[in-house]
Write a protein that holds these residues in place. Sequence first.
Motif, short mmCIF file in Angstrom:
data_model
loop_
_atom_site.label_atom_id
_atom_site.label_comp_id
_atom_site.label_asym_id
_atom_site.label_seq_id
_atom_site.Cartn_x
_atom_site.Cartn_y
_atom_site.Cartn_z
N ALA A 186 -5.27 3.32 0.72
CA ALA A 186 -4.47 2.57 -0.26
C ALA A 186 -3.22 3.37 -0.55
O ALA A 186 -3.26 4.60 -0.60
CB ALA A 186 -5.26 2.32 -1.54
N ALA A 187 -2.11 2.68 -0.75
CA ALA A 187 -0.86 3.38 -1.03
C ALA A 187 0.12 2.44 -1.68
O ALA A 187 0.11 1.23 -1.45
CB ALA A 187 -0.27 3.97 0.26
N LEU A 188 0.97 3.01 -2.50
CA LEU A 188 2.08 2.30 -3.10
C LEU A 188 3.19 3.32 -3.27
O LEU A 188 2.99 4.37 -3.88
CB LEU A 188 1.69 1.70 -4.45
CG LEU A 188 2.78 0.90 -5.17
CD1 LEU A 188 3.16 -0.33 -4.35
CD2 LEU A 188 2.31 0.49 -6.56
N GLU A 189 4.36 3.02 -2.73
CA GLU A 189 5.46 3.97 -2.78
C GLU A 189 6.74 3.27 -3.20
O GLU A 189 7.02 2.14 -2.80
CB GLU A 189 5.65 4.65 -1.42
CG GLU A 189 4.40 5.39 -0.95
CD GLU A 189 4.65 6.28 0.24
OE1 GLU A 189 5.80 6.74 0.40
OE2 GLU A 189 3.71 6.52 1.01
N ALA A 190 7.51 3.95 -4.06
CA ALA A 190 8.83 3.47 -4.48
C ALA A 190 9.73 4.69 -4.58
O ALA A 190 9.75 5.39 -5.59
CB ALA A 190 8.75 2.74 -5.81
N GLY A 191 10.45 4.98 -3.51
CA GLY A 191 11.26 6.20 -3.46
C GLY A 191 10.35 7.42 -3.42
O GLY A 191 9.44 7.51 -2.60
N VAL B 283 -6.70 8.64 0.03
CA VAL B 283 -6.96 9.09 1.39
C VAL B 283 -8.46 9.31 1.55
O VAL B 283 -9.09 9.98 0.71
CB VAL B 283 -6.20 10.40 1.69
CG1 VAL B 283 -6.52 10.89 3.09
CG2 VAL B 283 -4.70 10.19 1.53
N ALA B 284 -9.03 8.73 2.59
CA ALA B 284 -10.44 8.96 2.93
C ALA B 284 -10.53 10.07 3.97
O ALA B 284 -9.75 10.11 4.93
CB ALA B 284 -11.06 7.68 3.48
N HIS B 285 -11.47 10.99 3.75
CA HIS B 285 -11.67 12.11 4.68
C HIS B 285 -13.15 12.47 4.65
O HIS B 285 -13.92 11.93 3.84
CB HIS B 285 -10.77 13.29 4.30
CG HIS B 285 -10.77 13.60 2.83
ND1 HIS B 285 -11.82 14.22 2.20
CD2 HIS B 285 -9.83 13.37 1.87
CE1 HIS B 285 -11.54 14.36 0.92
NE2 HIS B 285 -10.34 13.85 0.68
N THR C 48 -9.38 11.40 -1.76
CA THR C 48 -8.38 12.06 -2.60
C THR C 48 -7.44 11.00 -3.15
O THR C 48 -6.92 10.17 -2.39
CB THR C 48 -7.59 13.10 -1.80
OG1 THR C 48 -8.47 14.17 -1.42
CG2 THR C 48 -6.44 13.67 -2.63
N PHE C 49 -7.26 11.01 -4.47
CA PHE C 49 -6.35 10.10 -5.15
C PHE C 49 -5.17 10.94 -5.65
O PHE C 49 -5.35 11.82 -6.49
CB PHE C 49 -7.02 9.41 -6.34
CG PHE C 49 -8.31 8.70 -6.01
CD1 PHE C 49 -8.53 8.18 -4.75
CD2 PHE C 49 -9.30 8.58 -6.96
CE1 PHE C 49 -9.72 7.53 -4.44
CE2 PHE C 49 -10.49 7.93 -6.67
CZ PHE C 49 -10.70 7.40 -5.40
N GLY D 31 -5.23 -1.93 -6.23
CA GLY D 31 -4.56 -2.74 -5.22
C GLY D 31 -4.21 -1.98 -3.96
O GLY D 31 -4.36 -0.76 -3.86
N ASN D 32 -3.76 -2.73 -2.97
CA ASN D 32 -3.22 -2.18 -1.72
C ASN D 32 -4.24 -1.42 -0.88
O ASN D 32 -3.89 -0.51 -0.14
CB ASN D 32 -2.01 -1.28 -2.00
CG ASN D 32 -0.88 -2.02 -2.66
OD1 ASN D 32 -0.31 -2.93 -2.08
ND2 ASN D 32 -0.57 -1.66 -3.89
N TRP D 33 -5.53 -1.80 -1.00
CA TRP D 33 -6.53 -1.19 -0.11
C TRP D 33 -6.29 -1.66 1.32
O TRP D 33 -5.92 -2.81 1.55
CB TRP D 33 -7.94 -1.56 -0.55
CG TRP D 33 -8.42 -0.81 -1.74
CD1 TRP D 33 -8.30 -1.19 -3.04
CD2 TRP D 33 -9.09 0.46 -1.75
NE1 TRP D 33 -8.87 -0.23 -3.86
CE2 TRP D 33 -9.35 0.79 -3.11
CE3 TRP D 33 -9.48 1.35 -0.76
CZ2 TRP D 33 -9.99 1.95 -3.49
CZ3 TRP D 33 -10.12 2.52 -1.14
CH2 TRP D 33 -10.37 2.81 -2.48
N ARG D 34 -6.55 -0.78 2.27
CA ARG D 34 -6.27 -1.09 3.67
C ARG D 34 -7.53 -1.03 4.54
O ARG D 34 -7.43 -1.01 5.77
CB ARG D 34 -5.25 -0.10 4.24
CG ARG D 34 -3.93 -0.08 3.48
CD ARG D 34 -3.01 1.00 4.04
NE ARG D 34 -1.72 1.03 3.34
CZ ARG D 34 -0.77 1.91 3.58
NH1 ARG D 34 -0.95 2.84 4.52
NH2 ARG D 34 0.36 1.89 2.89
N ASP D 35 -8.71 -1.01 3.94
CA ASP D 35 -9.92 -0.88 4.75
C ASP D 35 -10.94 -1.92 4.29
O ASP D 35 -10.63 -2.86 3.57
CB ASP D 35 -10.48 0.54 4.68
CG ASP D 35 -11.03 0.89 3.30
OD1 ASP D 35 -10.78 0.11 2.35
OD2 ASP D 35 -11.71 1.91 3.17
#
Length: 322
Positions: free
Chosen positions: A66-71, A78-80, A85-86, A273-277
């Motif tokens: 999951a990720a959200l980026e603005a600048g 991150v799954a490992h 890790t959040f 939000g924005n989960w990718r799995d």
Amino acid sequence: MTLHHVHRLHGLIVDAPFELPAVPLSAVPLSAVPLPAVPDDAVPDLVVEVTGQAWTGEIPDGRVVAALEAGDVFYRRVAHPAGFTFAFSRTAVFDLSDDLRHVTARPHEGESPDRLPLFLSGAVIAAVLMLRGHAVLHASCVEYDGVATAFVGDSGAGKSTVAAMLCATGAALVTDDVLRVDHSGAPLCHVGSTSLRLRQGSRLVTGRSLDGEPTDLSVDGRVLWRPPQASPGPIALAEVCELVVDPSITAPVKPPSDWQAGLQCLLRYPRVGNWRDTTSAAHFDTLVDVARSVRVTQLRVPLGLPAVTRGAEQLASGVFER
């Protein structure tokens, strides 16, 4: 003296080195090792530790789920192999063990740890609940006459304000911002935050000023109000209302809806939000169960309702159909 604070939060027993906006169960010195015996139902589901090593911005290798980026502002999950890790830019990082039972928190270098409880009780606990398979709504929720009503909407839509207005008319607070719903069988929700985080402009939300009420300021500048609390056990969830401001009406109304429209509503307001799995797909299935078993409708409110004379009573009549 630094304490272990043990709370009940969204149905989980959480042991943390700081106080959370949750139902307190006990507080003992961190030096008390082993910890005093606790009842079986108070054994922690989640243990939180804060390390002395500051976070300098590094993020472990792994799969970004999951990720959200603005600048240069971002959050990443991150799954490992060790778990998850959040990371919250320039604020803090939280490492969650693979068994979802231990969190290690580190504030960013130069940042105060005072913001850790805010992130833990919000975005982090929401992700933990979701990973455990629970339905998680971005909602404030109150209990009235033995059942719960939740309010969903975008940030700033007025969820906390509406909950405060209803608590002023006899409802009790279930939670603010994050709502856990158990969806197997009759839908049940759990008590979460014991405070409402109100924007400064919402100090007059109960038909009277909150001046003189037991309030504090949060680390992000919100007004914290502690209204009467709901009963501690799981509470039947009767309804979820999407808040919609409608300047063409003079009193709150709830138009009819069906479960498919209700599902679309729940999907519009994810707390995580924005989960990718596959976590996202699994959570979709939980929301289908919720939409099929709980009435989900719009709550259309007049423009500026919180400032209207007797607005709280008017709102309560529309929500609870008194």
